[in-house]
Every structure is written in structure tokens, then in C-alpha cells.
Design an enzyme around this catalytic site. Structure first.
Site, PDB file in Angstrom:
ATOM      1  N   ASP A   1     -10.892   2.765   3.972  1.00  0.00           N
ATOM      2  CA  ASP A   1     -11.195   1.344   3.774  1.00  0.00           C
ATOM      3  C   ASP A   1     -12.692   1.097   3.540  1.00  0.00           C
ATOM      4  O   ASP A   1     -13.084  -0.002   3.154  1.00  0.00           O
ATOM      5  CB  ASP A   1     -10.793   0.560   5.030  1.00  0.00           C
ATOM      6  CG  ASP A   1      -9.503  -0.213   4.829  1.00  0.00           C
ATOM      7  OD1 ASP A   1      -9.219  -0.610   3.688  1.00  0.00           O
ATOM      8  OD2 ASP A   1      -8.805  -0.423   5.835  1.00  0.00           O
TER       9      ASP A   1
ATOM     10  N   GLN B   1      -4.900  -1.572   9.620  1.00  0.00           N
ATOM     11  CA  GLN B   1      -4.806  -2.882   8.981  1.00  0.00           C
ATOM     12  C   GLN B   1      -5.378  -3.963   9.900  1.00  0.00           C
ATOM     13  O   GLN B   1      -5.063  -4.008  11.086  1.00  0.00           O
ATOM     14  CB  GLN B   1      -3.333  -3.179   8.629  1.00  0.00           C
ATOM     15  CG  GLN B   1      -3.127  -4.439   7.826  1.00  0.00           C
ATOM     16  CD  GLN B   1      -3.701  -4.369   6.414  1.00  0.00           C
ATOM     17  OE1 GLN B   1      -3.823  -3.299   5.824  1.00  0.00           O
ATOM     18  NE2 GLN B   1      -4.082  -5.506   5.871  1.00  0.00           N
TER      19      GLN B   1
ATOM     20  N   LYS C   1       0.837  -1.211   0.000  1.00  0.00           N
ATOM     21  CA  LYS C   1       0.000   0.000   0.000  1.00  0.00           C
ATOM     22  C   LYS C   1       0.870   1.259   0.000  1.00  0.00           C
ATOM     23  O   LYS C   1       0.584   2.232  -0.694  1.00  0.00           O
ATOM     24  CB  LYS C   1      -0.932  -0.010   1.219  1.00  0.00           C
ATOM     25  CG  LYS C   1      -2.058  -1.035   1.102  1.00  0.00           C
ATOM     26  CD  LYS C   1      -2.846  -1.203   2.388  1.00  0.00           C
ATOM     27  CE  LYS C   1      -3.837  -2.355   2.242  1.00  0.00           C
ATOM     28  NZ  LYS C   1      -4.664  -2.583   3.438  1.00  0.00           N
TER      29      LYS C   1
HETATM   30  N1  GUN Z   1      -7.034  -7.028   6.057  1.00  0.00           N
HETATM   31  C1  GUN Z   1      -7.304  -7.734   4.936  1.00  0.00           C
HETATM   32  N2  GUN Z   1      -7.800  -6.923   3.971  1.00  0.00           N
HETATM   33  C2  GUN Z   1      -7.828  -5.678   4.504  1.00  0.00           C
HETATM   34  C3  GUN Z   1      -8.212  -4.410   3.986  1.00  0.00           C
HETATM   35  O1  GUN Z   1      -8.671  -4.255   2.851  1.00  0.00           O
HETATM   36  N3  GUN Z   1      -8.083  -3.367   4.843  1.00  0.00           N
HETATM   37  C4  GUN Z   1      -7.605  -3.511   6.109  1.00  0.00           C
HETATM   38  N4  GUN Z   1      -7.523  -2.417   6.887  1.00  0.00           N
HETATM   39  N5  GUN Z   1      -7.244  -4.658   6.616  1.00  0.00           N
HETATM   40  C5  GUN Z   1      -7.348  -5.746   5.805  1.00  0.00           C
END
Ligand code: GUN
Length: 289
Positions: free
Chosen positions: A120, A97, A53
Site C-alpha cells: 500500500d 484494509q 482487489k
Molecule cells: N482504505 C481506503 N483506501 C485504502 C487503500 O488504498 N488501502 C487500504 N489498505 N485501505 C484503504
């Protein structure tokens, strides 16, 4: 012959579009989108996702920052950091996350995020907006899946779509998006308690597999000509790869692919689209200033 849905290629096209937007913002003297990521602990998959990311932000010209906490961080300290980011006018969007350590309530953390900065799209306000078709931030993976389907001009209207898995971040939201006006699919969600699961999957025109069970979808479950979208990314140790791991999807690709009209690979299918969706949400957040 089946066609590969190349998420990597589509994501790279969208990243180019976003880079152009950022260039325009710079020329106009406007603020550059700024995404902050909170990472708790050192879960291997999360480390990889977050590193990617940050790399994506860099590539499109966004500002980004990683804030790390140890596995033993208290819920209180995490909530205080979220409050600080909510109030920081420099920050356009931020994410925490997942998964979080068991002593922290994921729901409490998600609900503490300002819905306007929820890159998100996990906050109940944004989920609610999605359900009734209002504009808001969409959860990254479902958003990416819908975009892939649209860019490949895959017909969804009136199609039988089976979503395998009912998670808050993939299965449930993607089922809602696909049944909405404009997508118009007839959606069935199946999960661990579903009876005759194979039978239901075998009637699907579109299969979305999001259970995290390696090679769960086998050729006998797939109707000839079906579209198969594989969201699974289970990490298996593999000393032959540079990272020491290999990603395994929910679909037995080798045997399923010959029966399909379209199929996503793992890696290089849904994953890059999830990442690019986060960038799109962040750009949208920056535009609201
Ligand atoms: N864990 C797995 N996929 C995601 C996501 O798209 N965002 C976040 N914050 N955590 C995750």
C-alpha cells in the site's frame, strides 16, 4: 467539449501489461507474485474494495489470500499476524484494509509492516522515500492519479494545482508527487480550516478533490478549461442498482463537466487506477526476491 479521463480503460490496459509480465515469470519458472489482504470487521465499502482487489489479482494471475478478523480483534493479535506475514518468505506484499476499529491504532499497525512488503506504500519509510524522490512503494491512489495524468499527457509543469483534502493516503501524498521534479506543478493543499476555499479552487488549472463530501465541487468553483480529478467515493443507498448502492464523487459532475478540459467520472475514474497501482506495487515486491 470536455474529455472523460477513462480510468477503467487505462487500468485495463495496465492489467494486460501486468498479465504479460506474470506469464513471462511463469515461463521462466520464477515465483508468481503473492498478495495477502487483511480485513477487519465488515465495513461495507471495505468489503467491496477487498473483493475487487482479490478479483484483480485473479485476473492478472497473481496468487492472493484474504485473512479476516472480527471487529473485536485485539491490536496484539493483529500485530502477531503482521509479524507472521513479514517473516513468511512466500508472501511478496500484504495490506491491512483501512479504516480499522477505533480501539486499534492505525499508525501502529502500518509501522509494523515490513517496508519491503508494504504494497500500500503507507509505511513511514516508503512515505519518506516518496518525499525525497527515492524509489519505493507509492500509495495506491496518488500513484494511480499520477499515472492517469501521464497517460493522458496532461501538462502539469508550472500549472496551478489545488488538492482538496490532506489525508495521509490521498491528499498529502498526491500533493507531494505533483510538486516533484518531472511533474513540476505549483501545488496548494486546502482543507476544512482553509479560508476562502472557493476562491483558491477557482484559480486552479488542475483540481484534485479528495474530501469524501458528495458534490462539494460545484460549477461556480471551477475555472473554464480546468482538469478535474475526483477521488470521492461516498456510498449512497440506491435500491435501483444491483448492489443497492451508488457511488457519489466529490464533484457535481453534471454541471462541472461542461466547464472542464478533462474530468474523471465516478465510478470508472480514479478507483480502477487505485486497484491497478496495488498490483504494480505487488509486482515490484515480487521482483525484489
Ligand atoms: N482504505 C481506503 N483506501 C485504502 C487503500 O488504498 N488501502 C487500504 N489498505 N485501505 C484503504
Amino acid at each position: 467539449m470536455y474529455k472523460i479521463i477513462d480510468g477503467k480503460k487505462v487500468a485495463s490496459e495496465i492489467k494486460k501489461e501486468i498479465s504479460e509480465e506474470v506469464k513471462k515469470l511463469k515461463i521462466a519458472g520464477k515465483k508468481i507474485p503473492y498478495l495477502v489482504t487483511i480485513l477487519v470487521g465488515n465495513n461495507g465499502s471495505s468489503e467491496t474494495y477487498v473483493a475487487n482487489k482479490l478479483k484483480d489479482c485473479d485476473e492478472v494471475g497473481f496468487r492472493s489470500k484474504l485473512i479476516r478478523f472480527g471487529n473485536d480483534v485485539s491490536e496484539e493479535v493483529l500485530l502477531a499476524k503482521i509479524k507472521e506475514l513479514n517473516e513468511d518468505t512466500e508472501v511478496d506484499g500484504f495490506i491491512v484494509q483501512l479504516p480499522l476499529p477505533a480501539h486499534i491504532s492505525e499508525n501502529k499497525i502500518i509501522e509494523a509492516i515490513d517496508p519491503e512488503k508494504d504494497a500500500d506504500g503507507f509505511h513511514p519509510v516508503n512515505i519518506g522515500k516518496m518525499v525525497i524522490g527515492l524509489e519505493g512503494y507509492l500509495p495506491a491512489t496518488p500513484y494511480g492519479i499520477v499515472e492517469l495524468i501521464k497517460r493522458y499527457r496532461i501538462e502539469t509543469s508550472g500549472k496551478n494545482c489545488v488538492v482538496i483534502g490532506r489525508s495521509n493516503i490521498v491528499g498529502r501524498p498526491v500533493s507531494i508527487l505533483l510538486s516533484q521534479k518531472g511533474m513540476d506543478a505549483t501545488v496548494t493543499v486546502v482543507h476544512s480550516r482553509t479560508k476562502n476555499i472557493k476562491d483558491i479552487i477557482s484559480k486552479a488549472d488542475i483540481i484534485i478533490a479528495a474530501i469524501g463530501s458528495p458534490s462539494f465541487i460545484t460549477a461556480d468553483m471551477v475555472k473554464a478549461g480546468a482538469v478535474v480529478i475526483d477521488v470521492g467515493t461516498t456510498r449512497i443507498e440506491n435500491p435501483e442498482t444491483k448492489s443497492g448502492y451508488k457511488l457519489i464523487g466529490d464533484v457535481d459532475f453534471e454541471n462541472v463537466a461542461p466547464k472542464c478540459s478533462y474530468i474523471t467520472p465516478v465510478p470508472g475514474g480514479v478507483g480502477p487506477m487505485t486497484r491497478v497501482s496495488l498490483l504494480r506495487n505487488t509486482l515490484m515486491a515480487a521482483r525484489k526476491d
